[in-house]
Scaffold this active site. Structure first.
Site, mmCIF file in Angstrom:
data_model
loop_
_atom_site.group_PDB
_atom_site.id
_atom_site.type_symbol
_atom_site.label_atom_id
_atom_site.label_comp_id
_atom_site.label_asym_id
_atom_site.label_seq_id
_atom_site.Cartn_x
_atom_site.Cartn_y
_atom_site.Cartn_z
ATOM 1 N N HIS A 157 -9.430 -3.080 8.109
ATOM 2 C CA HIS A 157 -8.559 -3.978 7.554
ATOM 3 C C HIS A 157 -9.449 -5.372 7.838
ATOM 4 O O HIS A 157 -8.734 -6.243 8.684
ATOM 5 C CB HIS A 157 -7.428 -3.917 8.517
ATOM 6 C CG HIS A 157 -6.148 -4.607 7.747
ATOM 7 N ND1 HIS A 157 -4.979 -3.768 7.619
ATOM 8 C CD2 HIS A 157 -5.915 -5.476 6.919
ATOM 9 C CE1 HIS A 157 -4.252 -4.635 6.705
ATOM 10 N NE2 HIS A 157 -4.632 -5.458 6.256
ATOM 11 N N ASP A 172 -9.819 -0.268 2.825
ATOM 12 C CA ASP A 172 -9.923 -1.204 4.012
ATOM 13 C C ASP A 172 -8.441 -0.957 4.685
ATOM 14 O O ASP A 172 -8.294 -1.701 5.767
ATOM 15 C CB ASP A 172 -10.079 -2.592 3.362
ATOM 16 C CG ASP A 172 -9.950 -3.698 4.639
ATOM 17 O OD1 ASP A 172 -11.019 -3.663 5.202
ATOM 18 O OD2 ASP A 172 -9.242 -4.817 4.643
ATOM 19 N N ARG A 220 -2.422 -1.671 1.107
ATOM 20 C CA ARG A 220 -1.917 -1.289 2.298
ATOM 21 C C ARG A 220 -2.061 0.346 2.213
ATOM 22 O O ARG A 220 -1.723 0.977 1.180
ATOM 23 C CB ARG A 220 -0.328 -1.385 2.337
ATOM 24 C CG ARG A 220 -0.082 -2.734 2.837
ATOM 25 C CD ARG A 220 -0.317 -3.025 4.160
ATOM 26 N NE ARG A 220 0.191 -4.419 4.664
ATOM 27 C CZ ARG A 220 -0.582 -5.493 4.333
ATOM 28 N NH1 ARG A 220 -1.781 -5.392 4.162
ATOM 29 N NH2 ARG A 220 -0.351 -6.821 5.013
ATOM 30 N N GLU A 259 -3.090 3.486 10.419
ATOM 31 C CA GLU A 259 -4.128 2.476 10.845
ATOM 32 C C GLU A 259 -3.977 1.957 12.048
ATOM 33 O O GLU A 259 -4.717 1.622 13.080
ATOM 34 C CB GLU A 259 -4.872 1.639 9.865
ATOM 35 C CG GLU A 259 -3.762 0.575 9.521
ATOM 36 C CD GLU A 259 -4.194 -0.514 8.554
ATOM 37 O OE1 GLU A 259 -4.935 -0.265 7.268
ATOM 38 O OE2 GLU A 259 -3.828 -1.616 8.789
HETATM 39 P P1 NAD Z 1 1.461 -10.532 -4.706
HETATM 40 O O1 NAD Z 1 2.789 -10.370 -4.242
HETATM 41 O O2 NAD Z 1 0.681 -11.740 -5.196
HETATM 42 O O3 NAD Z 1 0.906 -9.252 -5.629
HETATM 43 C C1 NAD Z 1 1.477 -7.935 -5.614
HETATM 44 C C2 NAD Z 1 1.613 -7.492 -7.106
HETATM 45 O O4 NAD Z 1 2.047 -6.200 -6.884
HETATM 46 C C3 NAD Z 1 2.829 -8.260 -7.762
HETATM 47 O O5 NAD Z 1 2.259 -8.770 -8.773
HETATM 48 C C4 NAD Z 1 3.655 -7.238 -7.873
HETATM 49 O O6 NAD Z 1 4.773 -7.520 -9.211
HETATM 50 C C5 NAD Z 1 3.046 -5.929 -8.244
HETATM 51 N N1 NAD Z 1 3.771 -4.792 -7.710
HETATM 52 C C6 NAD Z 1 4.843 -4.521 -7.001
HETATM 53 N N2 NAD Z 1 5.278 -3.231 -7.081
HETATM 54 C C7 NAD Z 1 4.440 -2.829 -8.133
HETATM 55 C C8 NAD Z 1 4.314 -1.455 -8.462
HETATM 56 N N3 NAD Z 1 5.357 -0.446 -8.344
HETATM 57 N N4 NAD Z 1 3.497 -1.447 -9.664
HETATM 58 C C9 NAD Z 1 2.700 -2.131 -9.921
HETATM 59 N N5 NAD Z 1 2.450 -3.397 -9.329
HETATM 60 C C10 NAD Z 1 3.424 -3.620 -8.423
HETATM 61 O O7 NAD Z 1 0.434 -10.316 -3.307
HETATM 62 P P2 NAD Z 1 -1.043 -10.558 -3.110
HETATM 63 O O8 NAD Z 1 -1.316 -11.739 -2.255
HETATM 64 O O9 NAD Z 1 -2.014 -10.231 -4.190
HETATM 65 O O10 NAD Z 1 -1.517 -9.173 -2.031
HETATM 66 C C11 NAD Z 1 -1.358 -7.793 -2.504
HETATM 67 C C12 NAD Z 1 -1.453 -7.143 -1.361
HETATM 68 O O11 NAD Z 1 -2.609 -7.175 -0.837
HETATM 69 C C13 NAD Z 1 -0.423 -7.334 -0.163
HETATM 70 O O12 NAD Z 1 0.972 -7.058 -0.135
HETATM 71 C C14 NAD Z 1 -1.033 -6.767 1.119
HETATM 72 O O13 NAD Z 1 -0.195 -5.770 1.377
HETATM 73 C C15 NAD Z 1 -2.335 -6.653 0.677
HETATM 74 N N6 NAD Z 1 -3.385 -7.707 1.630
HETATM 75 C C16 NAD Z 1 -4.259 -6.921 2.293
HETATM 76 C C17 NAD Z 1 -5.126 -7.604 2.992
HETATM 77 C C18 NAD Z 1 -6.340 -7.032 3.810
HETATM 78 O O14 NAD Z 1 -6.840 -7.914 4.716
HETATM 79 N N7 NAD Z 1 -6.632 -5.932 3.475
HETATM 80 C C19 NAD Z 1 -4.926 -9.172 2.978
HETATM 81 C C20 NAD Z 1 -3.823 -9.622 2.205
HETATM 82 C C21 NAD Z 1 -3.096 -8.882 1.613
#
Ligand code: NAD
Length: 358
Positions: A323, A286, A262, A291
């Site tokens: 994105h 991305d 994000r 954005e």
């Molecule tokens: P997820 O919930 O499986 O993983 C997120 C991880 O971040 C968790 O393990 C959590 O413990 C960790 N986390 C939270 N706070 C933290 C901190 N302060 N320091 C370190 N780690 C921390 O989620 P995911 O499915 O792996 O997705 C991750 C992110 O990717 C989503 O939240 C979303 O914002 C982003 N995303 C982007 C796209 C895209 O098209 N660009 C698509 C899907 C998801």
């Protein structure tokens, strides 16, 4: 005595009556989908159950457009929709208390307000972590081997190599911040390159903890030792502007930073300064702060009103994609199927494991 023909007419009428009863009992639930594109329509129309009817609005959801949801039973929203308290209040006035997010992240929702108004909000927790992780790797490889510059050169008949020098990923150190579903996929791909992998997560993944090729370390160690840093944590108060002036200073000169998570996890202005001073060697993103003003729109004959994004676009060691990391056939199929399933469960009151809060 009724004739055989009359008996048949009677049977047909009875059948039609029964069918009508059945149709009346199965209510069609109307869903207003915001920020929808042609590809959303294509995938959703293929996978929509009979008791749900979508209306596809191209406009983003915000306090002004929320009025479009009047007379609908639920709202379906996406990553850059503005689901602030104001929007929630307007939707709520139309007696809507169901929102189906067709994405994983939900940082664009005022959760406290949603709870107060007793909304039910479901999301698509996992649709293809591979899609997003693979895109991060794609950014890293394109930056390293200067793929954009080399395509431009060859198109111009320029086959000079000077300026395209890359480095082997093999033997380099990769720091992964956030090892949830996507971060874990990214780690697994980077293992294949023969890199040393350092991870940081507030809640380490037990599978990765047990892997001798991976080391969980403190954030400072990631900053100090990594040649490539990839962000895969979600956006929350603890990760907002995680990458800023002070953390950039701790990184290796020439570091590559990747963010497919994000935008607000990176302080854009500080990263611009890091690029200008050459402390940051490469940036692949991305997602970017603000954005929502420009992404998912065709501005090719307009202007980029956001000066920070416009400045980022001027660096030849920066790649920005709009994105699109999620954007694969498999992901769109899973997004449409899970969103429809979430909506069906919300409408029928069946338990749903994808609620953001209970
Ligand atoms: P997820 O919930 O499986 O993983 C997120 C991880 O971040 C968790 O393990 C959590 O413990 C960790 N986390 C939270 N706070 C933290 C901190 N302060 N320091 C370190 N780690 C921390 O989620 P995911 O499915 O792996 O997705 C991750 C992110 O990717 C989503 O939240 C979303 O914002 C982003 N995303 C982007 C796209 C895209 O098209 N660009 C698509 C899907 C998801």
């Amino acid at each position: 005595m009724p004739s055989i023909a009359n008996k048949n007419i009677f049977r047909c009428k009875k059948l039609l009556f029964n069918l009508n009863i059945k149709n009346f009992s199965e209510k069609i639930n109307r869903v207003a989908m915001f920020s929808s594109k042609e590809y959303d329509k294509r995938y959703f129309l293929k996978n929509t159950p009979q008791n749900i009817e979508f209306t596809f609005f191209e406009t983003q959801l915000n306090p002004i457009t929320a009025k479009l949801s009047e007379n609908y039973d639920a709202v379906c929203a996406f990553v850059n929709d503005d689901i602030s308290s104001q929007t929630l209040e307007i939707i709520n006035k139309f007696n809507i208390n169901k929102i189906a997010m067709r994405c994983a992240g939900f940082n664009n929702i005022d959760i406290n307000k949603a709870k107060e108004l007793q909304f039910k909000i479901a999301r698509v927790i996992e649709y293809s972590p591979f899609a997003v992780a693979e895109h991060a790797v794609c950014l890293a490889m394109a930056l390293n081997r200067r793929i954009k510059q080399s395509i431009d050169r060859v198109r111009d008949g320029n086959f000079e190599l000077d300026g395209l020098l890359g480095f082997d990923f093999h033997g380099k150190t990769v720091g992964v911040i956030g090892t949830g579903k996507i971060g874990t996929c990214f780690v697994n791909i980077m293992k294949g390159f023969g890199t040393n992998i350092l991870c940081y997560d507030k809640y380490p993944n037990p599978v990765l903890t047990a892997d001798p090729q991976i080391k969980y370390v403190e954030l400072d160690e990631i900053y100090k030792n990594s040649d490539i840093i990839s962000i895969h944590s979600n956006l929350n108060p603890g990760t907002f502007h995680l990458i800023e002036e002070q953390t950039i200073k701790k990184m290796k000169p020439g570091v590559m930073i990747l963010n497919v998570s994000r935008g607000p996890i990176i302080n854009t202005r500080d990263v611009i300064e890091g690029l200008k001073s050459r402390h940051i060697g490469y940036l692949g993103i991305d997602v970017v702060e603000k954005e929502e003003e420009i992404f998912f729109k065709d501005l090719s004959s307009g202007i980029i009103s956001n000066d920070d994004i416009a400045r980022l676009m001027t660096f030849n060691n920066v790649i920005i994609t709009g994105h699109q990391a999620f954007f694969t056939q498999e992901a769109l199929t899973n997004i449409s199927l899970t969103t429809c399933d979430n909506l069906s469960k919300m409408f029928s009151g069946l338990p749903c494991g994808n609620y953001i809060f209970n």
